[in-house]
Design a protein around this motif. Structure first.
Motif, PDB file in Angstrom:
ATOM      1  N   LEU A  50       0.880  -1.180   0.101  1.00 22.98           N
ATOM      2  CA  LEU A  50       0.165  -0.191  -0.180  1.00 22.98           C
ATOM      3  C   LEU A  50       0.695   1.155   0.042  1.00 22.98           C
ATOM      4  N   HIS A  51       0.744   2.165  -0.985  1.00 23.21           N
ATOM      5  CA  HIS A  51       1.248   3.352  -0.843  1.00 23.21           C
ATOM      6  C   HIS A  51       0.020   4.661  -1.627  1.00 23.21           C
ATOM      7  N   GLY A  83      11.601   5.314  -0.431  1.00 23.21           N
ATOM      8  CA  GLY A  83      12.411   4.369  -0.613  1.00 23.21           C
ATOM      9  C   GLY A  83      11.999   3.083   0.093  1.00 23.21           C
ATOM     10  N   LEU A  84      12.760   2.016   0.001  1.00 22.38           N
ATOM     11  CA  LEU A  84      12.237   0.814   0.594  1.00 22.38           C
ATOM     12  C   LEU A  84      12.250   0.992   2.142  1.00 22.38           C
ATOM     13  N   ASP A  85      13.029   1.778   2.558  1.00 30.29           N
ATOM     14  CA  ASP A  85      13.142   2.172   4.102  1.00 30.29           C
ATOM     15  C   ASP A  85      11.786   2.400   4.839  1.00 30.29           C
ATOM     16  N   ARG A  86      11.060   3.170   3.979  1.00 32.40           N
ATOM     17  CA  ARG A  86       9.952   3.626   4.441  1.00 32.40           C
ATOM     18  C   ARG A  86       8.674   2.491   4.408  1.00 32.40           C
ATOM     19  N   ASP A  93       4.846   2.481  11.626  1.00 31.33           N
ATOM     20  CA  ASP A  93       4.529   3.714  11.920  1.00 31.33           C
ATOM     21  C   ASP A  93       3.232   3.730  12.858  1.00 31.33           C
ATOM     22  N   ALA A  94       2.258   4.026  12.089  1.00 32.35           N
ATOM     23  CA  ALA A  94       0.907   3.565  12.568  1.00 32.35           C
ATOM     24  C   ALA A  94       0.516   2.265  12.500  1.00 32.35           C
ATOM     25  N   TRP A  95       0.902   1.791  11.220  1.00 32.16           N
ATOM     26  CA  TRP A  95       0.612   0.305  10.946  1.00 32.16           C
ATOM     27  C   TRP A  95       2.212  -0.415  10.777  1.00 32.16           C
ATOM     28  N   PRO A  96       2.025  -1.714  10.832  1.00 36.09           N
ATOM     29  CA  PRO A  96       3.341  -2.535  10.855  1.00 36.09           C
ATOM     30  C   PRO A  96       4.261  -2.283   9.707  1.00 36.09           C
ATOM     31  N   ALA A 152       3.550   2.227   3.148  1.00 32.22           N
ATOM     32  CA  ALA A 152       4.444   3.534   3.641  1.00 32.22           C
ATOM     33  C   ALA A 152       3.413   4.802   3.752  1.00 32.22           C
ATOM     34  N   ASN A 153       3.788   5.486   4.439  1.00 34.07           N
ATOM     35  CA  ASN A 153       3.136   6.724   4.664  1.00 34.07           C
ATOM     36  C   ASN A 153       3.167   7.498   3.555  1.00 34.07           C
ATOM     37  N   PRO A 154       1.934   8.161   3.087  1.00 35.53           N
ATOM     38  CA  PRO A 154       1.773   8.893   1.851  1.00 35.53           C
ATOM     39  C   PRO A 154       2.868   9.774   1.551  1.00 35.53           C
ATOM     40  N   SER A 155       3.365   9.860   0.426  1.00 31.39           N
ATOM     41  CA  SER A 155       4.673  10.927   0.133  1.00 31.39           C
ATOM     42  C   SER A 155       4.859  10.665  -1.349  1.00 31.39           C
ATOM     43  N   GLY A 156       5.918  11.191  -1.831  1.00 32.94           N
ATOM     44  CA  GLY A 156       6.166  11.180  -3.142  1.00 32.94           C
ATOM     45  C   GLY A 156       6.365  10.049  -3.863  1.00 32.94           C
TER      46      GLY A 156
END
Length: 486
Positions: A10-11, A22-25, A30-33, A74-78
């Protein structure tokens, strides 16, 4: 008993955001696993308001075997880095190969864009079909803001999207997906009909709690459903995705194509009739504070929507905080501002100390940090469980957190960005949102699920940030011709 594979990738991609994801995100929690593989997925997502949680629970209750493959978000981002997409897709394919499955559930967002792919979900589905073949039943859960494409429709037997914004029904959507999967396993066939609508709706005006227009349209979609036409959906889409497919969709599944087509035509007409209702007022920070000066005493929320991490904001802009400080307005709290270096230093200094480090203002062009000093009020490790309807059951991991005060304004600070959509974020730092006269929440709509009942009024604030609220402020270059910016 059937063997059902389960995966998630999911993104929500804000193509206007300046960062690359990136993969690290995907690997970090964060809020989710964080990225999880194999049987560990079941425990990592258990009892959370997530589609994968609802699906697994429903299918296990029906006696089916779950084969967990990989789940990540990953959290919403670019845009997602091509290397990250390739690495995760390859790991999913590897885990899928050789599995004897009767069906596959996919927990997707539906608006992922990579550096090279406009429709990352469509491409992922193409690759997975290369492993399983075209006949294996695929059922996908989608976000309310998914951007539906023909490739996604063609490569799944069914897709079901959240019906609420705030997304309080994610687990319930997984249960709906489970019902569709069980009907497919029983030998039923569903025909899909869908239509792309030629306009974009800004995020703050997609809320389903306000009745018109989004709440009414969700009710209208539900009223069209029957046993023969079990899914009729209005999917508003993610407006900060500059791709040819962007825009809302209407999607239906029925036992025959004529039924599905009729449902889509009826609902699309309802949506078009309300096109001009997707609007509202945005306030500059100073305007919002001036407006509050003329309202009756009470508790008010200023939604710092353009710095909403849930739409790609950096979570560290300081426009609304500066407005509070410039006007000397106290009994206010800003949440949640992301500044990992600030939080680290605060933990070194300890509660009761003063920290003179500048705060925030580094993640968005043109922004500047707010200078200190700040008084350190409380510290937290960023690990707590969400209790509100949106983040219910989510085991948060936001890194080191701190609550500081300057000139009567409290600020909640995290090391990982996350929108302020759960009161547990306050309680983790020994704060109670009811103690403040003004709450500045870095969120667009999700905060309403847990905070709206506390407020005597809510104002949408247009301070700096990447989650642009007025779509006319953006230059779209890749939309198909004829798409209207509302």
């Amino acid at each position: 008993m059937a063997r059902i594979g389960v995966l998630g990738f999911l993104h929500e991609t804000n193509t206007f955001a300046p960062d690359v994801t990136g993969l690290d995100r995907f690997e970090e929690a964060d809020a989710w696993p964080g990225l999880t593989e194999g049987d560990a997925i079941i425990e990592a997502t258990r009892d959370m308001n997530l589609a994968v949680s609802g699906f697994i629970a429903a299918m296990r209750a029906a006696g089916h075997e779950i084969v967990p493959l990989l789940w990540c978000s990953a959290n919403p981002s670019g845009p997602v880095a091509d290397a990250a997409f390739e690495a995760i897709a390859a790991r999913i394919e590897t885990r899928l190969r050789g599995q004897a499955l009767d069906g596959l559930f996919l927990d997707l967002h539906g608006s992922m864009v990579t550096q090279s792919l406009d429709d990352a979900e469509g491409e992922l589905l193409r690759r997975l079909r290369g492993v399983t073949g075209p006949a294996l039943p695929y059922v996908a859960a989608l976000d309310f803001h998914a951007i539906v494409t023909q490739a996604m429709v063609d490569r799944t037997q069914a897709m079901v999207a959240y019906r609420s914004y705030p997304h309080v029904d994610m687990a319930e959507t997984g249960q709906r997906a489970a019902r569709m999967m069980q009907r497919l396993l029983a030998g039923e066939t569903f025909f899909a009909a869908w239509r792309k609508l030629d306009f974009l709706v800004s995020m703050p005006w997609q809320c389903t709690l306000d009745g018109e227009p989004a709440g009414v349209l969700m009710a209208a979609a539900g009223a069209l459903e029957t046993d023969d036409c079990p899914e009729v959906q209005f999917i508003p889409g993610f407006p900060l995705s500059d791709t040819p497919a962007s825009g809302p969709s209407v999607l239906a599944y029925a036992r025959n194509l004529e039924q599905a087509d009729q449902a889509v035509r009826t609902l699309a007409a309802e949506v078009e009739a309300r096109r001009r209702s997707f609007t509202g007022r945005l306030y500059a920070p100073g305007e919002a504070l001036d407006a509050l000066a003329h309202r009756r005493p009470g508790r008010y929320i200023l939604a710092d929507t353009q710095d909403n991490p849930g739409g790609g904001g950096s979570g560290d802009t300081t426009g609304t905080l500066r407005a509070l400080l410039d006007r000397g307005i106290g009994q206010a709290c800003v949440a949640v501002l992301c500044d990992a270096a600030f939080a680290r230093e605060a933990h070194t200094l300890g509660v009761g100390a003063r920290i003179d480090r500048p705060l925030g203002g580094r993640g968005f062009p043109g922004e500047e940090p707010v200078p200190g000093p700040f008084e350190i009020l409380s510290l937290g490790d960023g690990r707590f469980v969400g209790t509100g309807p949106f983040y219910l059951g989510c085991r948060m991991d936001l890194g080191s957190m701190v609550r500081v005060r300057r000139d009567g304004v409290d600020i909640l600070i995290s090391s990982r960005k996350q929108q302020a959509a759960d009161q547990a974020m306050f309680r983790h730092l020994g704060a109670d949102p009811r103690d403040y006269r003004i709450l500045v929440l870095k969120s667009s709509v999700h905060f309403r699920a847990d905070f709206a009942a506390l407020a005597d009024g809510i104002l949408m604030v247009k301070a700096p940030g990447a989650n642009t609220a007025d779509l006319h402020d953006l230059t779209f270059r890749r939309l198909r011709p004829g798409v209207e910016i509302l």
